[in-house]
Design an enzyme around this catalytic site. Sequence first.
Site, PDB file in Angstrom:
ATOM      1  N   GLU A 248       3.487 -22.684  97.901  1.00  0.00           N
ATOM      2  CA  GLU A 248       2.019 -22.514  96.739  1.00  0.00           C
ATOM      3  C   GLU A 248       2.747 -21.889  95.889  1.00  0.00           C
ATOM      4  O   GLU A 248       3.782 -21.202  95.450  1.00  0.00           O
ATOM      5  CB  GLU A 248       1.013 -21.368  97.182  1.00  0.00           C
ATOM      6  CG  GLU A 248       0.713 -21.685  98.898  1.00  0.00           C
ATOM      7  CD  GLU A 248       0.319 -21.131  99.109  1.00  0.00           C
ATOM      8  OE1 GLU A 248      -0.613 -19.124  98.821  1.00  0.00           O
ATOM      9  OE2 GLU A 248      -0.436 -20.834 100.930  1.00  0.00           O
ATOM     10  N   LYS A 250       3.663 -19.178  92.618  1.00  0.00           N
ATOM     11  CA  LYS A 250       3.807 -17.806  93.126  1.00  0.00           C
ATOM     12  C   LYS A 250       2.619 -17.644  91.084  1.00  0.00           C
ATOM     13  O   LYS A 250       3.647 -17.713  90.607  1.00  0.00           O
ATOM     14  CB  LYS A 250       4.460 -17.395  92.689  1.00  0.00           C
ATOM     15  CG  LYS A 250       4.764 -15.390  93.458  1.00  0.00           C
ATOM     16  CD  LYS A 250       6.525 -15.513  93.325  1.00  0.00           C
ATOM     17  CE  LYS A 250       6.066 -14.266  93.484  1.00  0.00           C
ATOM     18  NZ  LYS A 250       5.646 -12.796  93.356  1.00  0.00           N
ATOM     19  N   ARG A 255      -2.920  -8.306  93.100  1.00  0.00           N
ATOM     20  CA  ARG A 255      -2.685  -8.852  94.337  1.00  0.00           C
ATOM     21  C   ARG A 255      -4.146  -8.535  94.733  1.00  0.00           C
ATOM     22  O   ARG A 255      -4.222  -6.919  94.400  1.00  0.00           O
ATOM     23  CB  ARG A 255      -1.710  -8.602  95.000  1.00  0.00           C
ATOM     24  CG  ARG A 255      -2.161  -9.074  96.824  1.00  0.00           C
ATOM     25  CD  ARG A 255      -0.801  -8.519  97.524  1.00  0.00           C
ATOM     26  NE  ARG A 255      -1.180  -9.666  98.751  1.00  0.00           N
ATOM     27  CZ  ARG A 255      -0.152  -9.007  99.700  1.00  0.00           C
ATOM     28  NH1 ARG A 255       1.293  -9.016  99.668  1.00  0.00           N
ATOM     29  NH2 ARG A 255      -0.157  -9.824 101.001  1.00  0.00           N
ATOM     30  N   ARG A 270      -3.647  -3.389  95.423  1.00  0.00           N
ATOM     31  CA  ARG A 270      -2.179  -4.233  96.473  1.00  0.00           C
ATOM     32  C   ARG A 270      -1.523  -2.531  97.500  1.00  0.00           C
ATOM     33  O   ARG A 270      -1.538  -2.709  98.177  1.00  0.00           O
ATOM     34  CB  ARG A 270      -0.879  -4.151  95.299  1.00  0.00           C
ATOM     35  CG  ARG A 270       0.783  -4.861  96.469  1.00  0.00           C
ATOM     36  CD  ARG A 270       1.357  -4.615  95.852  1.00  0.00           C
ATOM     37  NE  ARG A 270       2.799  -5.438  96.615  1.00  0.00           N
ATOM     38  CZ  ARG A 270       3.270  -4.764  97.396  1.00  0.00           C
ATOM     39  NH1 ARG A 270       2.942  -3.652  97.628  1.00  0.00           N
ATOM     40  NH2 ARG A 270       4.950  -5.013  98.417  1.00  0.00           N
ATOM     41  N   GLU A 300      -4.636 -13.758  94.324  1.00  0.00           N
ATOM     42  CA  GLU A 300      -4.192 -13.179  93.236  1.00  0.00           C
ATOM     43  C   GLU A 300      -4.692 -13.230  91.684  1.00  0.00           C
ATOM     44  O   GLU A 300      -5.271 -14.468  91.705  1.00  0.00           O
ATOM     45  CB  GLU A 300      -2.314 -13.498  93.563  1.00  0.00           C
ATOM     46  CG  GLU A 300      -1.802 -13.311  92.375  1.00  0.00           C
ATOM     47  CD  GLU A 300      -1.131 -12.311  92.189  1.00  0.00           C
ATOM     48  OE1 GLU A 300      -0.861 -11.308  93.182  1.00  0.00           O
ATOM     49  OE2 GLU A 300       0.669 -11.862  91.742  1.00  0.00           O
ATOM     50  N   ARG A 416       7.486  -7.496 106.264  1.00  0.00           N
ATOM     51  CA  ARG A 416       7.972  -8.573 105.640  1.00  0.00           C
ATOM     52  C   ARG A 416       8.901  -9.199 106.667  1.00  0.00           C
ATOM     53  O   ARG A 416       9.515  -8.996 107.366  1.00  0.00           O
ATOM     54  CB  ARG A 416       9.321  -7.918 104.673  1.00  0.00           C
ATOM     55  CG  ARG A 416      10.269  -8.870 103.859  1.00  0.00           C
ATOM     56  CD  ARG A 416      10.654  -7.797 102.757  1.00  0.00           C
ATOM     57  NE  ARG A 416       9.708  -6.551 102.641  1.00  0.00           N
ATOM     58  CZ  ARG A 416       9.168  -6.603 101.190  1.00  0.00           C
ATOM     59  NH1 ARG A 416       9.543  -7.484 100.541  1.00  0.00           N
ATOM     60  NH2 ARG A 416       8.885  -5.420 100.335  1.00  0.00           N
ATOM     61  N   LYS A 422       9.785 -15.704  99.307  1.00  0.00           N
ATOM     62  CA  LYS A 422       9.861 -16.403  97.555  1.00  0.00           C
ATOM     63  C   LYS A 422      10.772 -16.693  97.006  1.00  0.00           C
ATOM     64  O   LYS A 422      11.760 -16.510  97.611  1.00  0.00           O
ATOM     65  CB  LYS A 422       9.224 -14.990  97.430  1.00  0.00           C
ATOM     66  CG  LYS A 422       9.642 -13.092  96.671  1.00  0.00           C
ATOM     67  CD  LYS A 422       9.573 -12.491  96.340  1.00  0.00           C
ATOM     68  CE  LYS A 422      10.022 -10.977  97.033  1.00  0.00           C
ATOM     69  NZ  LYS A 422       9.550 -10.084  95.680  1.00  0.00           N
TER      70      LYS A 422
HETATM   71  P1  AMP Z   1       6.957  -9.793  94.971  1.00  0.00           P
HETATM   72  O1  AMP Z   1       6.097  -8.883  94.669  1.00  0.00           O
HETATM   73  O2  AMP Z   1       7.317  -9.829  94.034  1.00  0.00           O
HETATM   74  O3  AMP Z   1       7.405  -8.898  95.968  1.00  0.00           O
HETATM   75  O4  AMP Z   1       6.066 -11.222  95.591  1.00  0.00           O
HETATM   76  C1  AMP Z   1       4.758 -10.606  96.926  1.00  0.00           C
HETATM   77  C2  AMP Z   1       3.835 -10.585  95.623  1.00  0.00           C
HETATM   78  O5  AMP Z   1       3.271 -12.310  94.430  1.00  0.00           O
HETATM   79  C3  AMP Z   1       2.665 -10.959  96.423  1.00  0.00           C
HETATM   80  O6  AMP Z   1       2.021  -9.911  96.556  1.00  0.00           O
HETATM   81  C4  AMP Z   1       1.355 -11.696  95.219  1.00  0.00           C
HETATM   82  O7  AMP Z   1       1.090 -10.084  94.693  1.00  0.00           O
HETATM   83  C5  AMP Z   1       2.261 -12.005  94.483  1.00  0.00           C
HETATM   84  N1  AMP Z   1       1.644 -14.228  94.898  1.00  0.00           N
HETATM   85  C6  AMP Z   1       1.554 -14.927  93.490  1.00  0.00           C
HETATM   86  N2  AMP Z   1       1.417 -15.717  93.924  1.00  0.00           N
HETATM   87  C7  AMP Z   1       1.154 -15.878  95.744  1.00  0.00           C
HETATM   88  C8  AMP Z   1       0.835 -16.303  96.774  1.00  0.00           C
HETATM   89  N3  AMP Z   1       0.747 -17.570  96.641  1.00  0.00           N
HETATM   90  N4  AMP Z   1       1.700 -15.938  97.476  1.00  0.00           N
HETATM   91  C9  AMP Z   1       1.371 -14.869  98.707  1.00  0.00           C
HETATM   92  N5  AMP Z   1       1.728 -13.843  97.404  1.00  0.00           N
HETATM   93  C10 AMP Z   1       1.127 -14.083  96.230  1.00  0.00           C
END
Ligand code: AMP
Length: 587
Positions: A248, A250, A255, A270, A300, A416, A422
């Site tokens: 997907e 990102k 969030r 969040r 998001e 997690r 990611k």
């Molecule tokens: P990170 O904050 O870098 O750990 O990445 C996780 C965050 O990416 C999640 O908490 C979401 O806020 C964001 N996010 C953006 N796009 C997506 C998606 N398609 N699926 C899940 N999370 C997403």
Amino acid sequence: MDFSTLASTMQALESTRSRNQMVDIIASLFKQLSPDDVQRSVCLLQGVVAPPHKGIEVGLGEKLVEDAISKATGYSSKEVEKLYLKLGDLGSVAEELCKGKKQTALFSQTLSIEKVFSTFYKIATLSGHGSQDVKISMLAELLNNSSSVEAKFITRFPIGRLRLGVGDPTVLDSLSVMHRGDKSDREILESKYNICSDLGLIAKTYAQDPNSISKFTMVPFTPIRPALAERLPSAKEIIEKMGPCTVEAKYDGFRLQIHRKGKEVEIFSRRMERMTNMLPEVVAAVRDELNCKDIIFEGEALAYNETSGEFYPFQQTMQRKRKHGVGAKSAEMPLRLFAFDLLYLDGKDMAAKPLRERRKALESVLLKNSKTLSLSESYPVKKPAEIETHFEDFISRGLEGLMAKDLNAPYTAGARKFAWVKLKRSYRNELSDTIDMVIIGYFAGKGARTKFKFGGLLGAVYDPNTDTFQSLAKVGSGFSEEQMQSIEGLLSKIKTKKPNARINSIMEPTYWVEPKYVLTVTADEITRSPIHTCGKEGDSPGYALRFPRMYGELRTDKRAEDATTTDEILEMYKMQKRTELSKEGEE
Ligand code: AMP
């Protein structure tokens, strides 16, 4: 139960730095209390009167608290202030002055936990004309009836200076120890906490009957702790680990977890804070543009230019996080919500179902032509090359990278797991992901920075296993002059004489601060280092960051416990080693 029992527990907690001891101290307190008092005590120990999603905060200013001390003890405001200057802590001031009260209450009564809790709850919910005076009187009444030790903690509570270091994992362990004598129920307690986010309620239910905890289910308007993503360094490793999956886009916005029951809508961040009032266009779309009655889903939200199809950067979207001028800003910069997961639908808990099914159901409730709500872009992939093609496409469109997701996995609330992975852009000589650190102290300015009183920050990561903050790096660059000043302003308000009980650091900053603010940093790499405690075991070195620099603004959307964890740093270190090896192989 008398409040004095809780006050002496607080006193004992203040003088220990061993987490196991803390757990035992709290467990033996819980054993003496009724289930209702367990619930109240969990809140009081954590310095709150309600879980974050209720948005009920005590937050009294120091001046008001000084007035209450003066009113209760008969000492003048001047005398209170003078002693505050000398001792540097209003709790110690109240403790001292209550020993030699100039006046005693006419009808002095023993304080109960219920009385203290309900008074603070009332203080938190009072507003409007004349409410300040009523709040002062209510606090003064508590102080009037307190012993000096009770007064110390009653004073610290409303100004957010309790400093007991009792985090959620410590409470969960203590609950288990209360009934089982060991931590064996921690896992079930945590899994229920992940879908309910009201620790007090979990504690009360468990105190009543440890077996009834299994009955806890998801309900709209009680936020669920968000699932988190793992990292992997390359498309190849993603396929090796996950097999065929879906990738997907990102999105880099905020969030949101959206709850709807009938026509009522609530939106949580969040951090599980209520954001409903900030997002009128999202609320309206959720109310009017979904084919269902009750739902909990996640997505998001980000500022998005309809005409050009461009995604705006995070800083633009962040401007929507405001309390005033909400309507005008929402008209100027409407948000688009990219829905990516479904947790609950019309009475059914969806979390245990595979992502494949959750997405299908989510797609079926979203209207096709909504301007505000759409499904996140998602593409099934089997080979690394396919992932790479999508990755390049996402990056070229201004997105942050991609999320690979296991189509057969359940929703992993609060955890997690490799259900989500990611992949972000990696620059040469840079870590492939940013790190969110909690500020645990700061250094006085030297040379050109003397005028800012600020010479860098000491940052830590969070270790949920020990409920401690372990130091990872001193951050001295990446801030603008303006940022330095505003950060110093914020930190100077939360300085502490001793490090908080949850801080684990060998490096000593000029000033310790409460672990409260989170900052994002980029760095060149993770190295082993004897001077930081992240991942340090016995005599072996810990982990540290090479050339860390602040990135963006302080992360007000994250709590201290949402910072990067120690385990993630260890994983990133391993990943870095693998990337280095594969680079050597290519050369
Ligand atoms: P990170 O904050 O870098 O750990 O990445 C996780 C965050 O990416 C999640 O908490 C979401 O806020 C964001 N996010 C953006 N796009 C997506 C998606 N398609 N699926 C899940 N999370 C997403």
